[in-house]
Design a protein around this motif. Structure first.
Motif: not given
Lengths: 218, 118
Positions: A1-2, B23, B27, B29, B31, B110, B112, B114-115
């Motif tokens: 998810m982003k 969430q 995190a 990732k 950007e 952004s 990301e 992890e699911d």
């Protein structure tokens, strides 16, 4: 998810800076952020400008230094209200430091709040402090190539003060070169070539600053 | 080393964005866009990140940095070109009647996550 954020990394600083600016405007105070290298002559320039503005504007100063209170003592000697910030190693001031230091000043007795930043041509560039205008101070002895080498600080400044003009006969400093480089980065920024010790250009610079203060938002 | 302050601000902001998105985790990732003229050294930024991230919600996150270039507008030949470094002359026609814009961004683009398939 982003998660797409697309936000300024220094957003928190920028928000505090906006609050600082609003506080200054509520008190009808004009904020000036002075940046430049250590030894560029920032404090000496301020002493000369304040002398030229005597009776026209009531200044106060926030001095930012890594250590010590030498600059604050110089301001006290000329009767200018001053607050010293020691950053204890940090290479720049941020908006939070200004919010705290500003509480020490009676803004109702001030027209012009000068924030003399930590001497540094790099780190001070990205931090809005809540000023209305930022000037960059470059001394002739530092060399005429600095705008090319440290573009961020010049690009984001509203005026360039070239100090120690009395040394020009002894140096290979080209006023034309720094003027051309500044024009490319900040085409609307005026350039003042001054000597604080001899007085060259100070009256003109002081008039410019006084005019800017009169046009302050409120 | 103002990169340390910038990374401190970044870590705080990532935490706020994660909270806003509901969430609770970390995190994976990030950007970033760090303009070439921003005055930020990306190596120093990564160094500061390695120093400050342990124990935070960005610990172990991959950091991808895009470095937007400034644009050189020439008033002689009317060209606009992205440049890799500051130049005193228009790369197209050589005129020095140019204006350098942009390249000063410092953005968190952004995050990301992890699911979580547990």
């Amino acid at each position: 998810m982003k998660i797409v954020a697309a936000k300024k990394i220094l957003k928190a600083n920028d928000q505090l800076a906006a609050e600082n600016r609003a506080r200054l405007e509520a008190a009808n105070v004009f904020g000036l952020n002075v940046v430049g290298s250590p030894g560029a002559g920032k404090t000496t320039l301020l002493e000369a400008l304040f002398a030229a503005l005597k009776g026209r504007l009531r200044p106060a100063v926030i001095e930012g230094d890594i250590a010590g209170s030498i600059d604050a003592e110089r301001m006290e000697q000329i009767g200018v209200p001053v607050v010293q910030i020691n950053t204890d190693g940090a290479c720049h001031l941020d908006a939070n430091m200004i919010a705290i230091a500003g509480q020490e000043l009676d803004l109702n007795a001030v027209d012009l709040l000068v924030i003399e930043n930590v001497g540094n041509l790099v780190c001070t560039a990205g931090f809005d402090l809540g000023e209305h205008l930022r000037i960059v101070v470059l001394s002739t002895s530092e060399g005429d190539d600095k705008a090319v080498k440290y573009p961020a600080i010049f690009q984001g400044s509203d005026a360039l003060f070239v100090t120690k003009a009395d040394l020009l006969p002894h140096l290979n400093f080209s006023v034309e070169r720094i003027t051309a480089d500044m024009r490319r980065l900040a085409p609307n920024a005026p350039i003042f070539v001054v000597s604080a010790v001899r007085g060259d250009g100070i009256a003109e610079a002081a008039d410019w600053l006084a005019t800017k203060c009169q046009r302050r938002p409120n | 080393m103002h990169e340390l302050s910038i990374v401190e601000a970044l870590i705080e902001q990532v935490g706020q964005e994660l909270d806003r998105a509901g969430q609770p985790g970390r995190a994976a990732k990030l950007e970033l866009s760090i303009g070439l003229l921003s005055g930020v050294n990306c190596d120093s930024l990564r160094f500061a990140f390695d120093l400050l991230s342990p124990g935070t919600r960005v610990e172990g996150a991959e950091v991808v940095i895009d470095e937007p270039k400034p644009t050189c507008h020439c008033r002689s030949c009317n060209s606009s070109r992205q440049i890799d470094e500051l130049t005193p002359h228009c790369p197209a026609c050589g005129s020095d009647d140019i204006l350098i814009e942009g390249g000063r961004e410092m953005l968190l683009q952004s995050i990301e996550i992890e699911d979580q398939d547990d």
